[in-house]
Scaffold this motif. Structure first.
Motif, PDB file in Angstrom:
ATOM      1  N   MET A   1      26.449 106.411  -1.412  1.00  0.00           N
ATOM      2  CA  MET A   1      26.628 106.164   0.007  1.00  0.00           C
ATOM      3  C   MET A   1      25.872 104.913   0.431  1.00  0.00           C
ATOM      4  N   MET A   2      24.643 104.801  -0.039  1.00  0.00           N
ATOM      5  CA  MET A   2      23.824 103.657   0.319  1.00  0.00           C
ATOM      6  C   MET A   2      24.450 102.355  -0.211  1.00  0.00           C
ATOM      7  N   ARG A   3      25.055 102.477  -1.351  1.00  0.00           N
ATOM      8  CA  ARG A   3      25.700 101.329  -1.949  1.00  0.00           C
ATOM      9  C   ARG A   3      26.821 100.815  -1.050  1.00  0.00           C
ATOM     10  N   MET A   4      27.618 101.665  -0.453  1.00  0.00           N
ATOM     11  CA  MET A   4      28.715 101.301   0.437  1.00  0.00           C
ATOM     12  C   MET A   4      28.193 100.620   1.691  1.00  0.00           C
ATOM     13  N   VAL A   5      27.079 101.118   2.220  1.00  0.00           N
ATOM     14  CA  VAL A   5      26.491 100.506   3.413  1.00  0.00           C
ATOM     15  C   VAL A   5      26.007  99.095   3.083  1.00  0.00           C
ATOM     16  N   LEU A   6      25.353  98.930   1.940  1.00  0.00           N
ATOM     17  CA  LEU A   6      24.876  97.606   1.533  1.00  0.00           C
ATOM     18  C   LEU A   6      26.046  96.636   1.306  1.00  0.00           C
ATOM     19  N   ILE A   7      27.130  97.085   0.705  1.00  0.00           N
ATOM     20  CA  ILE A   7      28.322  96.249   0.494  1.00  0.00           C
ATOM     21  C   ILE A   7      28.918  95.848   1.840  1.00  0.00           C
ATOM     22  N   GLY A   8      28.961  96.766   2.785  1.00  0.00           N
ATOM     23  CA  GLY A   8      29.471  96.471   4.129  1.00  0.00           C
ATOM     24  C   GLY A   8      28.613  95.432   4.833  1.00  0.00           C
ATOM     25  N   ILE A   9      27.291  95.580   4.756  1.00  0.00           N
ATOM     26  CA  ILE A   9      26.368  94.620   5.376  1.00  0.00           C
ATOM     27  C   ILE A   9      26.527  93.256   4.708  1.00  0.00           C
ATOM     28  N   TRP A  10      26.611  93.264   3.376  1.00  0.00           N
ATOM     29  CA  TRP A  10      26.776  92.016   2.629  1.00  0.00           C
ATOM     30  C   TRP A  10      28.074  91.308   3.039  1.00  0.00           C
ATOM     31  N   ALA A  11      29.169  92.031   3.196  1.00  0.00           N
ATOM     32  CA  ALA A  11      30.449  91.450   3.604  1.00  0.00           C
ATOM     33  C   ALA A  11      30.338  90.837   5.004  1.00  0.00           C
ATOM     34  N   CYS A  12      29.643  91.525   5.913  1.00  0.00           N
ATOM     35  CA  CYS A  12      29.464  90.988   7.273  1.00  0.00           C
ATOM     36  C   CYS A  12      28.632  89.715   7.251  1.00  0.00           C
ATOM     37  N   VAL A  13      27.568  89.700   6.467  1.00  0.00           N
ATOM     38  CA  VAL A  13      26.709  88.513   6.388  1.00  0.00           C
ATOM     39  C   VAL A  13      27.486  87.332   5.804  1.00  0.00           C
ATOM     40  N   VAL A  14      28.248  87.564   4.767  1.00  0.00           N
ATOM     41  CA  VAL A  14      29.036  86.485   4.152  1.00  0.00           C
ATOM     42  C   VAL A  14      30.068  85.958   5.149  1.00  0.00           C
ATOM     43  N   THR A  15      30.736  86.842   5.859  1.00  0.00           N
ATOM     44  CA  THR A  15      31.731  86.423   6.841  1.00  0.00           C
ATOM     45  C   THR A  15      31.092  85.613   7.960  1.00  0.00           C
ATOM     46  N   LEU A  16      29.978  86.114   8.507  1.00  0.00           N
ATOM     47  CA  LEU A  16      29.281  85.387   9.566  1.00  0.00           C
ATOM     48  C   LEU A  16      28.758  84.041   9.067  1.00  0.00           C
ATOM     49  N   GLY A  17      28.238  84.009   7.860  1.00  0.00           N
ATOM     50  CA  GLY A  17      27.714  82.763   7.293  1.00  0.00           C
ATOM     51  C   GLY A  17      28.803  81.725   7.082  1.00  0.00           C
ATOM     52  N   SER A  18      29.948  82.152   6.559  1.00  0.00           N
ATOM     53  CA  SER A  18      31.032  81.191   6.331  1.00  0.00           C
ATOM     54  C   SER A  18      31.622  80.700   7.648  1.00  0.00           C
ATOM     55  N   THR A  19      31.709  81.568   8.643  1.00  0.00           N
ATOM     56  CA  THR A  19      32.206  81.147   9.962  1.00  0.00           C
ATOM     57  C   THR A  19      31.248  80.152  10.594  1.00  0.00           C
ATOM     58  N   PHE A  20      29.954  80.448  10.545  1.00  0.00           N
ATOM     59  CA  PHE A  20      28.956  79.542  11.095  1.00  0.00           C
ATOM     60  C   PHE A  20      28.981  78.204  10.349  1.00  0.00           C
ATOM     61  N   GLY A  21      29.057  78.249   9.024  1.00  0.00           N
ATOM     62  CA  GLY A  21      29.088  77.026   8.213  1.00  0.00           C
ATOM     63  C   GLY A  21      30.309  76.167   8.526  1.00  0.00           C
TER      64      GLY A  21
END
Length: 155
Positions: A1-21
């Protein structure tokens, strides 16, 4: 379960980072080159169709029906004469086209498809600009060009 939450957070960070970049890169690009700064807005202006009689061996053989357009800078709006007053370039285009076609000895109405339209448009552009007193017309375009034999015209 924790793994899924971390993958979700990681996906959001990557998306926000690429949009900002991408938005940062787009807004902070270097100044456009000189060629892009000097880009001009061009306008194509259509003129009324002309009909030129073709006379050969002293008799009327038919008519050339032609329609032209010309390209000018959008800021010129038809060009300006020496005094800065607007000039009606349409009339000059129609007049030059009529004169060239009427007086052209190379125009063989029996083989109209072989007529050199590139040469015609270059000559028109050059002579129109000479008459207007500047490089106002960038290019002359052919919209239609056809020979209509006299016998095909209803009386």
């Amino acid at each position: 379960m924790m793994r899924m939450v971390l993958i979700g957070i990681w996906a959001c960070v990557v998306t926000l980072g690429s949009t900002f970049g991408a938005s940062y890169w787009k807004s902070h690009r270097g100044a456009p080159g000189e060629a892009a700064q000097h880009a001009e807005k061009l306008e194509v202006k259509k003129v009324k169709p002309i009909t030129v009689p073709i006379i050969s061996e002293g008799t009327l053989k038919g008519y050339i029906s032609a329609e032209f357009a010309y390209v000018v800078e959008a800021s010129n709006k038809g060009g300006h004469g020496g005094g800065g007053a607007p000039v009606d370039a349409d009339s000059y285009v129609m007049d030059e086209a009529f004169r060239r076609l009427y007086a052209d000895n190379n125009l063989d109405f029996r083989r109209i498809e072989k007529y050199d339209l590139n040469s015609l448009t270059k000559e028109l552009t050059k002579s129109i600009n000479q008459r207007l007193g500047g490089e106002l017309v960038r290019e002359t375009l052919v919209k239609s060009f056809a020979f209509v034999p006299k016998d095909d015209i209803p009386h």
